[in-house]
Design a protein around this motif. Structure first.
Motif, PDB file in Angstrom:
ATOM      1  N   GLN A   4      48.519  36.095  40.642  1.00 56.32           N
ATOM      2  CA  GLN A   4      48.922  36.864  41.669  1.00 56.32           C
ATOM      3  C   GLN A   4      48.749  36.384  42.937  1.00 56.32           C
ATOM      4  N   HIS A   5      47.222  35.871  42.889  1.00 52.06           N
ATOM      5  CA  HIS A   5      46.944  35.366  44.377  1.00 52.06           C
ATOM      6  C   HIS A   5      47.507  34.160  44.587  1.00 52.06           C
ATOM      7  N   ALA A   6      47.828  33.438  44.023  1.00 57.39           N
ATOM      8  CA  ALA A   6      48.450  32.110  44.143  1.00 57.39           C
ATOM      9  C   ALA A   6      49.985  32.167  44.680  1.00 57.39           C
ATOM     10  N   ILE A   7      50.619  33.316  43.786  1.00 56.12           N
ATOM     11  CA  ILE A   7      52.070  33.598  44.258  1.00 56.12           C
ATOM     12  C   ILE A   7      52.145  34.025  45.760  1.00 56.12           C
ATOM     13  N   ILE A   8      51.091  35.059  45.880  1.00 57.35           N
ATOM     14  CA  ILE A   8      51.171  35.613  47.265  1.00 57.35           C
ATOM     15  C   ILE A   8      50.832  34.644  48.424  1.00 57.35           C
ATOM     16  N   SER A   9      49.898  33.758  47.884  1.00 54.84           N
ATOM     17  CA  SER A   9      49.350  32.809  49.169  1.00 54.84           C
ATOM     18  C   SER A   9      50.835  31.788  49.371  1.00 54.84           C
ATOM     19  N   ASN A  10      51.520  31.380  48.196  1.00 56.72           N
ATOM     20  CA  ASN A  10      52.613  30.594  48.348  1.00 56.72           C
ATOM     21  C   ASN A  10      53.722  31.053  49.102  1.00 56.72           C
ATOM     22  N   ILE A  11      53.870  32.448  48.758  1.00 52.99           N
ATOM     23  CA  ILE A  11      55.141  32.943  49.599  1.00 52.99           C
ATOM     24  C   ILE A  11      54.815  33.003  51.205  1.00 52.99           C
ATOM     25  N   LEU A  12      53.251  33.314  51.531  1.00 57.80           N
ATOM     26  CA  LEU A  12      53.112  33.557  53.039  1.00 57.80           C
ATOM     27  C   LEU A  12      53.110  31.959  53.594  1.00 57.80           C
ATOM     28  N   GLU A  13      52.828  31.010  52.636  1.00 61.18           N
ATOM     29  CA  GLU A  13      52.655  29.662  53.345  1.00 61.18           C
ATOM     30  C   GLU A  13      54.048  29.381  53.852  1.00 61.18           C
ATOM     31  N   ASN A  14      54.904  29.646  52.898  1.00 62.43           N
ATOM     32  CA  ASN A  14      56.479  29.354  53.246  1.00 62.43           C
ATOM     33  C   ASN A  14      57.236  30.351  54.161  1.00 62.43           C
ATOM     34  N   HIS A  15      56.762  31.465  54.021  1.00 63.56           N
ATOM     35  CA  HIS A  15      57.837  32.522  54.871  1.00 63.56           C
ATOM     36  C   HIS A  15      57.017  33.453  55.479  1.00 63.56           C
ATOM     37  N   ASP A  16      57.260  33.720  56.665  1.00 59.07           N
ATOM     38  CA  ASP A  16      56.593  35.018  57.559  1.00 59.07           C
ATOM     39  C   ASP A  16      57.390  36.299  57.005  1.00 59.07           C
ATOM     40  N   LEU A  17      56.289  37.179  56.904  1.00 58.94           N
ATOM     41  CA  LEU A  17      56.859  38.484  56.506  1.00 58.94           C
ATOM     42  C   LEU A  17      56.398  39.701  57.329  1.00 58.94           C
ATOM     43  N   CYS A  18      57.133  40.806  57.661  1.00 61.78           N
ATOM     44  CA  CYS A  18      56.624  41.822  58.285  1.00 61.78           C
ATOM     45  C   CYS A  18      55.831  42.828  57.288  1.00 61.78           C
ATOM     46  N   THR A  34      54.965  50.382  46.770  1.00 66.98           N
ATOM     47  CA  THR A  34      55.181  49.881  47.934  1.00 66.98           C
ATOM     48  C   THR A  34      54.764  50.669  49.297  1.00 66.98           C
ATOM     49  N   SER A  35      54.275  50.027  50.264  1.00 64.28           N
ATOM     50  CA  SER A  35      54.009  50.717  51.365  1.00 64.28           C
ATOM     51  C   SER A  35      53.784  49.702  52.655  1.00 64.28           C
ATOM     52  N   LYS A  36      53.932  50.282  53.871  1.00 61.68           N
ATOM     53  CA  LYS A  36      53.420  49.457  54.903  1.00 61.68           C
ATOM     54  C   LYS A  36      52.021  48.850  54.993  1.00 61.68           C
ATOM     55  N   THR A  37      51.049  49.847  54.490  1.00 60.94           N
ATOM     56  CA  THR A  37      49.742  49.774  54.315  1.00 60.94           C
ATOM     57  C   THR A  37      49.393  48.708  53.390  1.00 60.94           C
ATOM     58  N   LEU A  38      50.195  48.446  52.405  1.00 62.98           N
ATOM     59  CA  LEU A  38      49.719  47.558  51.504  1.00 62.98           C
ATOM     60  C   LEU A  38      50.031  46.125  52.086  1.00 62.98           C
ATOM     61  N   GLY A  39      51.138  45.884  52.761  1.00 65.08           N
ATOM     62  CA  GLY A  39      51.612  44.678  53.369  1.00 65.08           C
ATOM     63  C   GLY A  39      50.582  44.319  54.328  1.00 65.08           C
ATOM     64  N   LYS A  40      50.312  45.300  55.251  1.00 65.31           N
ATOM     65  CA  LYS A  40      49.124  44.990  56.146  1.00 65.31           C
ATOM     66  C   LYS A  40      47.847  44.485  55.661  1.00 65.31           C
ATOM     67  N   ASN A  41      47.627  45.155  54.701  1.00 57.37           N
ATOM     68  CA  ASN A  41      46.161  44.545  54.030  1.00 57.37           C
ATOM     69  C   ASN A  41      46.537  43.111  53.499  1.00 57.37           C
ATOM     70  N   LYS A  45      44.409  39.881  54.716  1.00 63.01           N
ATOM     71  CA  LYS A  45      43.702  39.205  53.741  1.00 63.01           C
ATOM     72  C   LYS A  45      43.878  37.848  53.820  1.00 63.01           C
ATOM     73  N   PHE A  46      45.055  37.352  54.084  1.00 64.35           N
ATOM     74  CA  PHE A  46      45.626  36.110  53.903  1.00 64.35           C
ATOM     75  C   PHE A  46      45.720  35.413  55.661  1.00 64.35           C
ATOM     76  N   SER A  47      45.172  36.255  56.387  1.00 69.92           N
ATOM     77  CA  SER A  47      44.971  35.736  57.695  1.00 69.92           C
ATOM     78  C   SER A  47      46.604  35.544  58.480  1.00 69.92           C
ATOM     79  N   LYS A  48      47.482  36.113  58.123  1.00 73.13           N
ATOM     80  CA  LYS A  48      48.796  35.919  58.702  1.00 73.13           C
ATOM     81  C   LYS A  48      49.078  36.913  59.899  1.00 73.13           C
ATOM     82  N   ASN A  49      49.759  36.161  60.995  1.00 72.81           N
ATOM     83  CA  ASN A  49      49.929  36.625  62.014  1.00 72.81           C
ATOM     84  C   ASN A  49      51.329  37.476  62.073  1.00 72.81           C
ATOM     85  N   THR A  50      50.863  38.794  62.300  1.00 67.68           N
ATOM     86  CA  THR A  50      52.181  39.865  62.122  1.00 67.68           C
ATOM     87  C   THR A  50      53.018  39.935  63.315  1.00 67.68           C
ATOM     88  N   ASN A  51      53.029  39.011  64.388  1.00 65.71           N
ATOM     89  CA  ASN A  51      53.634  38.982  65.418  1.00 65.71           C
ATOM     90  C   ASN A  51      54.969  37.879  65.459  1.00 65.71           C
TER      91      ASN A  51
END
Length: 380
Positions: A4-18, A34-41, A45-51
């Motif tokens: 799961q960790h690798a898939i999430i990392s792969n997604i965030l490396e290729n795509h910015d998400l809100c 599903t929740s906004k809080t889950l996404g925020k966390n 965790k993966f140090s992604k910029n939300t801007n």
């Protein structure tokens, strides 16, 4: 199989998400709602910029408050306790959502359209103190994200009543607007009718003003000639009031509309389906081509408890029963005929025309002319 960790990392490396889309996409992978809080966390965790601009929704969730203001402006004067919501999204948003889920083989998560609908519905509920329901809501809100617009459509109101007609030369039915054919447009002020000098127009005007509605459709229980009176307890009718804003207003049982008196007015939860059988007591004034005698009038006794048959203009065949008759000679060439019969009989045709079997002219052997007819009572 990737973790799961690798898939999430792969997604965030290729795509910015809100935060919203991240929470929705990752919920299935981590087994949490599903929740906004889950996404925020997970973004943290993966140090992604939300801007950054979200790859899927293009930050559509941030614009919901603007649409909420638009919805509030159009709904603040509408009476409603329940609502439902419909959305129109740009196809590109749906396509990007499907592409990302397909690319990373993520199944069983809610769609972007569903997620936006849930979030917007929460905001509407909080703002308007109303509840979202799927079936038969007081108001349906259609939001178009293609042009950031919204439209409201309220649930119809149904009203039952009776009318007494005290004046002659007043038609029952209104002529449809020639510009929109009854649909409603600017030329007819969205009433769908030409003018208001009819029974339909008077009733429609009353109910449109009362409930701040756009249009009224009336289901008549029978009809009468424009020169006829309607006496007794009145003719029943049902109305469907379209797009009422003020559905909670109190409706008085009676109303005097200058020659038309309404009674038994009340709101209904639903409108009856199909035709409603009824009976009428009618007094007809008749002139004859030749002189008429009381002995000749006795030929009409055969009509009592008799079934008559006729065809409509579109060749449909009908049968109606006459239960009781009475007659009175009022001149050398005139008499009155009292009928208690099934509703819906075309009175003038029954008196004058040979396409009825039997008809008054035929029975008397004397051509008759219907001068006027008045309804003494109508029984449902």
């Amino acid at each position: 199989m990737k973790s799961q960790h690798a898939i999430i990392s792969n997604i965030l490396e290729n795509h910015d998400l809100c935060e919203y889309c991240a929470g929705r996409i990752f919920s299935k992978l981590v087994g949490k709602p599903t929740s906004k809080t889950l996404g925020k966390n997970y973004l943290k965790k993966f140090s992604k910029n939300t801007n950054h601009i979200c790859y899927i929704c293009k930050n559509i969730f941030e614009g919901l408050d603007y649409l909420l203001t638009n919805i509030h402006e159009k709904s603040h004067d509408v009476d409603f306790k329940t609502f439902n919501l419909g959305l129109s999204l740009k196809p590109s948003i749906l396509e990007r959502d499907d592409y990302l889920k397909s690319k990373f083989k993520i199944k069983g998560i809610e769609s972007i359209k569903f997620a936006i609908s849930i979030e917007l519905a929460k905001k509407i509920s909080q703002l308007t103190k109303s509840k979202r329901i799927m079936n038969n809501p007081d108001v349906f809100i259609e939001v178009n994200f293609k042009d950031d617009s919204c439209t409201l459509r309220t649930k119809p109101l149904f009203v039952y009543g009776r009318y007494n007609k005290k004046i002659r030369k007043l038609p029952q039915k209104q002529v449809s607007c020639k510009y929109c054919n009854g649909i409603g447009c600017h030329n007819c002020n969205f009433t769908g009718i030409e003018n208001i000098e009819t029974i339909e127009g008077k009733i429609s005007t009353l109910l449109i003003k009362k409930f701040d509605a756009k249009q009224v459709k009336i289901n008549w229980i029978g009809g009468e000639d424009q020169s006829s009176l309607v006496l007794g307890n009145g003719r029943p009718f049902f109305t469907k009031i379209l797009n009422p804003k003020k559905r909670n207003r109190i409706l008085r049982k009676t109303s005097d509309l200058d020659g038309i008196y309404l009674s038994e007015l009340r709101k209904l939860s639903v409108q009856p389906k199909g035709s409603i059988p009824f009976k009428s007591r009618v007094t007809v004034t008749i002139n004859t081509e030749k002189t008429i005698s009381l002995i000749q009038l006795k030929k009409l006794d055969i009509l009592e408890n008799l079934e008559i048959h006729y065809s409509s203009k579109d060749k449909k065949k009908f049968s109606k029963r006459i239960y009781k008759i009475g007659y009175k000679k009022i001149g050398k060439n005139s008499f009155t005929l009292d009928l208690f019969a099934d509703g819906g009989i075309p009175i003038k045709s029954f008196i004058q025309h040979s396409d009825f079997s039997p008809n008054v002219s035929e029975l008397l052997g004397n051509q008759c002319e219907c001068k006027k007819f008045d309804f003494k009572n109508i029984i449902v």
